[in-house]
Design a protein around this motif. Structure first.
Motif, mmCIF file in Angstrom:
data_model
loop_
_atom_site.group_PDB
_atom_site.id
_atom_site.type_symbol
_atom_site.label_atom_id
_atom_site.label_comp_id
_atom_site.label_asym_id
_atom_site.label_seq_id
_atom_site.Cartn_x
_atom_site.Cartn_y
_atom_site.Cartn_z
ATOM 1 N N UNK A 93 -35.935 -107.796 70.473
ATOM 2 C CA UNK A 93 -37.029 -107.600 69.521
ATOM 3 C C UNK A 93 -36.617 -106.647 68.393
ATOM 4 N N UNK A 94 -35.947 -105.553 68.756
ATOM 5 C CA UNK A 94 -35.722 -104.464 67.805
ATOM 6 C C UNK A 94 -34.271 -104.263 67.373
ATOM 7 N N UNK A 95 -33.311 -104.859 68.069
ATOM 8 C CA UNK A 95 -31.910 -104.598 67.758
ATOM 9 C C UNK A 95 -31.218 -105.828 67.172
ATOM 10 N N UNK A 96 -30.206 -105.569 66.361
ATOM 11 C CA UNK A 96 -29.388 -106.652 65.812
ATOM 12 C C UNK A 96 -28.151 -106.851 66.691
ATOM 13 N N UNK A 97 -27.551 -108.009 66.553
ATOM 14 C CA UNK A 97 -26.268 -108.305 67.198
ATOM 15 C C UNK A 97 -26.308 -108.226 68.722
ATOM 16 N N UNK A 98 -27.440 -108.574 69.319
ATOM 17 C CA UNK A 98 -27.509 -108.684 70.781
ATOM 18 C C UNK A 98 -27.107 -110.103 71.159
ATOM 19 N N UNK A 99 -26.157 -110.234 72.049
ATOM 20 C CA UNK A 99 -25.672 -111.553 72.454
ATOM 21 C C UNK A 99 -26.565 -112.108 73.564
ATOM 22 N N UNK A 100 -27.360 -113.118 73.213
ATOM 23 C CA UNK A 100 -28.232 -113.740 74.208
ATOM 24 C C UNK A 100 -28.475 -115.197 73.843
ATOM 25 N N UNK A 101 -28.956 -115.949 74.813
ATOM 26 C CA UNK A 101 -29.330 -117.344 74.561
ATOM 27 C C UNK A 101 -30.638 -117.632 75.289
ATOM 28 N N UNK A 102 -31.315 -118.674 74.838
ATOM 29 C CA UNK A 102 -32.527 -119.161 75.493
ATOM 30 C C UNK A 102 -32.281 -120.620 75.849
ATOM 31 N N UNK A 103 -32.697 -121.046 77.027
ATOM 32 C CA UNK A 103 -32.400 -122.428 77.420
ATOM 33 C C UNK A 103 -33.465 -123.004 78.340
ATOM 34 N N UNK A 104 -33.537 -124.339 78.332
ATOM 35 C CA UNK A 104 -34.289 -125.121 79.316
ATOM 36 C C UNK A 104 -33.434 -126.345 79.631
ATOM 37 N N UNK A 146 -25.229 -112.866 78.629
ATOM 38 C CA UNK A 146 -23.939 -113.076 79.313
ATOM 39 C C UNK A 146 -23.050 -111.847 79.352
ATOM 40 N N UNK A 147 -23.154 -110.971 78.354
ATOM 41 C CA UNK A 147 -22.265 -109.804 78.304
ATOM 42 C C UNK A 147 -22.534 -108.816 79.439
ATOM 43 N N UNK A 148 -23.760 -108.831 79.970
ATOM 44 C CA UNK A 148 -24.111 -107.887 81.041
ATOM 45 C C UNK A 148 -24.472 -108.606 82.338
ATOM 46 N N UNK A 149 -24.182 -109.927 82.396
ATOM 47 C CA UNK A 149 -24.423 -110.708 83.607
ATOM 48 C C UNK A 149 -25.877 -110.556 84.083
ATOM 49 N N UNK A 186 -35.776 -112.031 87.661
ATOM 50 C CA UNK A 186 -34.554 -111.413 87.156
ATOM 51 C C UNK A 186 -33.426 -111.671 88.159
ATOM 52 N N UNK A 187 -32.275 -112.125 87.673
ATOM 53 C CA UNK A 187 -31.106 -112.300 88.539
ATOM 54 C C UNK A 187 -29.906 -111.626 87.891
ATOM 55 N N UNK A 188 -29.027 -111.080 88.696
ATOM 56 C CA UNK A 188 -27.822 -110.435 88.199
ATOM 57 C C UNK A 188 -26.720 -110.488 89.261
ATOM 58 N N UNK A 189 -25.524 -110.050 88.848
ATOM 59 C CA UNK A 189 -24.340 -110.128 89.704
ATOM 60 C C UNK A 189 -24.112 -111.556 90.189
ATOM 61 N N UNK A 190 -24.025 -112.466 89.204
ATOM 62 C CA UNK A 190 -23.779 -113.887 89.485
ATOM 63 C C UNK A 190 -24.820 -114.468 90.441
ATOM 64 N N UNK A 191 -26.037 -114.014 90.303
ATOM 65 C CA UNK A 191 -27.124 -114.566 91.112
ATOM 66 C C UNK A 191 -27.226 -114.002 92.509
ATOM 67 N N UNK A 192 -26.451 -112.975 92.817
ATOM 68 C CA UNK A 192 -26.503 -112.405 94.170
ATOM 69 C C UNK A 192 -27.799 -111.636 94.426
ATOM 70 N N UNK A 193 -28.376 -111.099 93.354
ATOM 71 C CA UNK A 193 -29.573 -110.279 93.500
ATOM 72 C C UNK A 193 -30.697 -110.862 92.646
ATOM 73 N N UNK A 194 -31.915 -110.746 93.160
ATOM 74 C CA UNK A 194 -33.093 -111.259 92.459
ATOM 75 C C UNK A 194 -34.233 -110.256 92.529
#
Length: 413
Positions: A178-189, A234-237, A254-262
């Motif tokens: 919302x507030x920062x520039x140059x954040x690497x993210x994507x949205x998908x369905x 993707x930069x922070x998994x 929310x998922x992280x560590x390649x989906x190991x945690x939710x």
């Protein structure tokens, strides 16, 4: 005699009530903090003057401060209960973009300042004997009062309105896009796959998810089934799945560590009509539309006219230097006067977006003999131009806000 006795008893009751419910107030930078009489002699209230962090009040327990001094404990946080600070909207944005424990944004004033309640994330009591139950009870009551201060602070200071924010990883991630520039993210369905924003501003679409929205972790409910909109970093998994299932549109995983945690969140909004996954889905389809059209900065070359009144006109042409564009803006006030801007903008590489740092703004006036005079307002204006998926132009004038909520339509190359 009976009347006199009754009158004396009434006066005594009034005096007793006044003593019992007396309060002690502190003032700093036009704001007031009130301490109930029962705690007034137990706490130290500091009111720093012109604090660079915006600190207005800092409250600590006196007994812990004194005991830390006796024990020669080199700790300047002994007995700290809470602090209240006033910060700018810009600082609020920065604060929300960082995962910082121990703060609560709780109010806003008419000048768009925000109020922060800082609190310890560890125990700050200091005692010679920690088995002293009476002392621990007092400490507990002081903390209970501290937790209630946010509500009383808003009511006793005019011009404040309460704000609702949480500080989860989801809050931080949404604030970043919302507030920062140059954040690497994507949205998908599943419909079109992952899409990067490419110049589409999240702030134009996800504001309902960030303002007066709260997110709580739910541990005793099943994760919804079916499709979802994915917000991926993707930069922070790290990724968030916004579920589309009927009745579950405000659940986010929310998922992280390649989906190991939710972790499962539930969103709550002041406006009960807001559905988190619908907001993200609309944002996604706007990105898809924008990306499929494939607009570039060169598509902005031409003449653009204010859509509603037609008084403002923007002319964009390619400059001699590659990647740069000369821009002139004319905005008529009346037959004898118009506002004028000129700048050289540069393509940002984010789709159809131009950015400038050298904007010159003038007021042009003609007399009855058609002689023109120029009054320069400023020469260091900043801002940007964006081409929407609807093939309409927006101008973000950061210096003068001349074109807020205005779109321009193309009238020719």
């Amino acid at each position: 005699m009976k009347k006199l006795f009754a009158l004396c008893l009434f006066v005594f009751i009034l005096a007793f009530t006044a003593v019992c419910f007396a309060e002690k107030s502190y003032t700093n930078n036009s704001m007031t903090l009130t301490v109930p009489d029962e705690y007034a002699d137990l706490v130290l209230v500091e009111t720093p003057e012109n604090d660079e962090r915006g600190m207005l009040f800092s409250v600590s327990e006196i007994e812990s401060l004194e005991e830390a001094k006796k024990q020669e404990i080199p700790w300047n946080g002994a007995g700290w209960l809470f602090s209240i600070a006033r910060i700018s909207e810009e600082e609020m944005h920065r604060l929300r973009c960082e995962d910082i424990p121990g703060y609560i944004l709780f109010a806003k004033d008419i000048n768009n300042n925000y109020y922060v309640y800082y609190h310890p994330t560890d125990v700050r009591i200091v005692r010679a004997d920690y088995s002293d139950q009476a002392a621990l009870e007092i400490w507990g009551k002081l903390n209970e009062w501290g937790h209630s201060v946010r509500e009383t602070f808003v009511t006793e200071n005019k011009g404040l309105t309460p704000e609702k924010f949480t500080n989860t990883q989801l809050d931080v991630s949404l604030a970043n896009i919302m507030y920062m520039d140059d954040v690497n993210y994507s949205v998908s369905t599943l419909e079109y796959g992952p899409q990067q924003p490419n110049g589409i501003k999240a702030s134009d679409y996800i504001t309902p998810l960030v303002q007066n929205a709260t997110y709580s972790i739910v541990r005793d409910e099943e994760t919804p089934d079916g499709e979802y909109v994915v917000l991926n970093f993707p930069d922070v998994d790290l990724r968030f799945d916004f579920f589309l299932m009927d009745g579950k549109e405000n659940y986010i995983r929310q998922t992280w560590s390649d989906g190991k945690y939710e972790l499962l969140y539930k969103a709550e909004f002041d406006d009960e009509n807001i559905k988190a996954s619908q907001v993200m889905n609309d944002f996604y389809h706007e990105i898809v539309l924008h990306n499929s059209l494939g607009y570039t900065a060169d598509d902005m070359i031409g003449t653009w006219t204010e859509k509603i009144a037609g008084r403002g006109n923007i002319e964009i042409e390619k400059a001699a230097e590659d990647g740069k564009y000369n821009i002139q803006i004319h905005w008529s006030a009346n037959a004898a006067q118009k506002a004028y801007w000129e700048m050289t903008a540069e393509a940002t590489g984010k789709g159809a977006e131009l950015r400038y740092e050298n904007g010159k703004h003038s007021i042009l006036t003609w007399d009855t003999d058609d002689n023109m005079t120029e009054e320069v307002v400023y020469t260091n204006g900043t801002g940007n131009f964006d081409l929407l998926s609807t093939y309409e132009l927006t101008w973000n004038d950061e210096t003068g806000n001349a074109a807020d909520d205005t779109v321009f339509i193309n009238t020719g190359k």
